[in-house]
Design a protein around this motif. Sequence first.
Motif, PDB file in Angstrom:
ATOM      1  N   CYS A 176      27.721  55.170  34.301  1.00 59.05           N
ATOM      2  CA  CYS A 176      27.028  54.077  35.005  1.00 59.05           C
ATOM      3  C   CYS A 176      27.858  52.797  34.988  1.00 59.05           C
ATOM      4  N   LEU A 177      28.474  52.508  33.845  1.00 56.36           N
ATOM      5  CA  LEU A 177      29.321  51.315  33.744  1.00 56.36           C
ATOM      6  C   LEU A 177      30.546  51.428  34.657  1.00 56.36           C
ATOM      7  N   ALA A 178      31.143  52.616  34.696  1.00 53.46           N
ATOM      8  CA  ALA A 178      32.297  52.824  35.583  1.00 53.46           C
ATOM      9  C   ALA A 178      31.881  52.684  37.048  1.00 53.46           C
ATOM     10  N   LEU A 179      30.710  53.224  37.380  1.00 58.30           N
ATOM     11  CA  LEU A 179      30.205  53.138  38.751  1.00 58.30           C
ATOM     12  C   LEU A 179      29.913  51.677  39.125  1.00 58.30           C
ATOM     13  N   THR A 180      29.390  50.927  38.177  1.00 60.73           N
ATOM     14  CA  THR A 180      29.095  49.518  38.424  1.00 60.73           C
ATOM     15  C   THR A 180      30.371  48.746  38.720  1.00 60.73           C
ATOM     16  N   ALA A 181      31.424  49.012  37.955  1.00 61.26           N
ATOM     17  CA  ALA A 181      32.720  48.351  38.200  1.00 61.26           C
ATOM     18  C   ALA A 181      33.289  48.750  39.560  1.00 61.26           C
ATOM     19  N   GLU A 182      33.121  50.027  39.905  1.00 63.00           N
ATOM     20  CA  GLU A 182      33.619  50.510  41.202  1.00 63.00           C
ATOM     21  C   GLU A 182      32.935  49.797  42.368  1.00 63.00           C
ATOM     22  N   TYR A 183      31.612  49.656  42.289  1.00 62.29           N
ATOM     23  CA  TYR A 183      30.884  49.021  43.385  1.00 62.29           C
ATOM     24  C   TYR A 183      31.061  47.506  43.402  1.00 62.29           C
ATOM     25  N   ASP A 184      31.380  46.936  42.267  1.00 66.23           N
ATOM     26  CA  ASP A 184      31.727  45.517  42.237  1.00 66.23           C
ATOM     27  C   ASP A 184      32.965  45.275  43.098  1.00 66.23           C
ATOM     28  N   LEU A 185      33.946  46.147  42.982  1.00 63.57           N
ATOM     29  CA  LEU A 185      35.158  46.027  43.799  1.00 63.57           C
ATOM     30  C   LEU A 185      34.875  46.321  45.273  1.00 63.57           C
ATOM     31  N   LEU A 186      34.025  47.314  45.526  1.00 60.11           N
ATOM     32  CA  LEU A 186      33.682  47.622  46.917  1.00 60.11           C
ATOM     33  C   LEU A 186      33.001  46.431  47.600  1.00 60.11           C
ATOM     34  N   LEU A 187      32.142  45.739  46.861  1.00 66.25           N
ATOM     35  CA  LEU A 187      31.483  44.555  47.426  1.00 66.25           C
ATOM     36  C   LEU A 187      32.500  43.478  47.769  1.00 66.25           C
ATOM     37  N   LEU A 188      33.507  43.329  46.923  1.00 67.61           N
ATOM     38  CA  LEU A 188      34.557  42.342  47.190  1.00 67.61           C
ATOM     39  C   LEU A 188      35.346  42.694  48.438  1.00 67.61           C
ATOM     40  N   SER A 189      35.683  43.970  48.565  1.00 66.86           N
ATOM     41  CA  SER A 189      36.566  44.379  49.663  1.00 66.86           C
ATOM     42  C   SER A 189      35.842  44.480  51.007  1.00 66.86           C
ATOM     43  N   MET A 190      34.533  44.797  50.987  1.00 66.43           N
ATOM     44  CA  MET A 190      33.821  45.027  52.241  1.00 66.43           C
ATOM     45  C   MET A 190      32.985  43.841  52.705  1.00 66.43           C
ATOM     46  N   GLY A 191      32.697  42.906  51.800  1.00 69.79           N
ATOM     47  CA  GLY A 191      32.012  41.689  52.221  1.00 69.79           C
ATOM     48  C   GLY A 191      30.503  41.785  52.210  1.00 69.79           C
ATOM     49  N   SER A 192      29.859  40.638  52.411  1.00 68.10           N
ATOM     50  CA  SER A 192      28.403  40.533  52.285  1.00 68.10           C
ATOM     51  C   SER A 192      27.644  41.314  53.359  1.00 68.10           C
ATOM     52  N   ALA A 193      28.282  41.585  54.486  1.00 69.25           N
ATOM     53  CA  ALA A 193      27.592  42.303  55.561  1.00 69.25           C
ATOM     54  C   ALA A 193      27.185  43.714  55.129  1.00 69.25           C
ATOM     55  N   PHE A 194      27.877  44.248  54.117  1.00 69.11           N
ATOM     56  CA  PHE A 194      27.595  45.624  53.679  1.00 69.11           C
ATOM     57  C   PHE A 194      26.852  45.665  52.355  1.00 69.11           C
ATOM     58  N   GLU A 195      26.366  44.516  51.875  1.00 66.21           N
ATOM     59  CA  GLU A 195      25.708  44.469  50.566  1.00 66.21           C
ATOM     60  C   GLU A 195      24.550  45.445  50.446  1.00 66.21           C
ATOM     61  N   THR A 196      23.665  45.443  51.425  1.00 64.60           N
ATOM     62  CA  THR A 196      22.464  46.278  51.334  1.00 64.60           C
ATOM     63  C   THR A 196      22.821  47.752  51.288  1.00 64.60           C
ATOM     64  N   VAL A 197      23.713  48.173  52.169  1.00 62.32           N
ATOM     65  CA  VAL A 197      24.114  49.590  52.216  1.00 62.32           C
ATOM     66  C   VAL A 197      24.790  49.989  50.909  1.00 62.32           C
ATOM     67  N   LEU A 198      25.709  49.156  50.437  1.00 63.97           N
ATOM     68  CA  LEU A 198      26.432  49.483  49.208  1.00 63.97           C
ATOM     69  C   LEU A 198      25.503  49.532  48.000  1.00 63.97           C
TER      70      LEU A 198
END
Length: 338
Positions: A300-322
């Motif tokens: 879960c911690l690894a997944l949280t770090a992964e999605y933290d980076l995805l949010l940075l790279s994809m931007g706020s427009a994809f927050e809900t989906v991510l």
Amino acid sequence: MAVKSSAAAAKKISGVYIFLGPELGKKRQAIDAIRKKNAGDAAPEETVYYAGETPVSKIVSDIQNHSLFAQSRIFIIKNAELIKKKDEIETIVSCMSSLESETILILVSDEIKLAAGLDSVVAGEYRQVFYELFEREKNEWVRSFFRQQGFAIDSEGIETILEMVENNTEALARECSRLTLFLRNPQADGSQKISAEDIEKWLSRSREESAFTLFSRIAAGDIAKALEVTRSLLAARESAKAVLAGLAWCFRKLRTYHALPEAGKQDNFELRKIGLAAPKARADYTSAARLYSPGAVDACLALTAEYDLLLLSMGSAFETVLMDMYLMKIHALGNRAG
């Protein structure tokens, strides 16, 4: 932290700093001290990058591109623990050794070390690890904060705050400041007393939903409610990254909770030591421990770090989906653990 003014330190004014560890408040203060130290007639020009989002080659190119207008420049690289490839490390180290006199480079990470090739380059006061406060230090920090604001807070009140707020001084200062605004009585004489009930009431009211109420839903295995809480948070303009930071803190505490039964220490004293004094908090972590094994917590911690980076790279427009994808994967990890 103050930057020393010795001759050796003077050569480092436009040099390199590495600030590590989970204590966000003290790291921020250290960076603020550098800003203040290097402010001339105007504030330094500042650029922030996130490793893993911006290529190292781009970061170095920007650093080496001389500015004709700025008196001094500060470059901050966050998530610096993600700089691991040999060529990236060599590129950064080469850049460090040739910084212009008015340029400062700060590498920041919540981890306690970076890749060896980076960690070994910076030493002494220029490399600092800001560890999470010990439990007694957290208690004294909260007590002192309220005392300075003219409040008297008892031990149960302090425990309630530490259960409901992420335990770094940045988050604590933000939420405790809000509490003083809500609870201050202008007509009170002397030190104003506040109770655990006051604190829980106002923290819950000021944040109807939070990363902590979201964790409660995750701990219960209620994916529908978890998705609903997340939508409410995002609709209220809560940062998805802030939500993930709160959940990471909860999963780290769950990892600590898991270690207690292994050593036969799951008693009232030990639970209080890790910040689980209130029955509701204990119930949440007991439920979560049933769903998530120690290995699942790490996942879960690894997944949280992964999605933290995805949010940075994809931007706020994809927050809900991510965030929806993230929660579904977290839920699946819990199901496997059960």
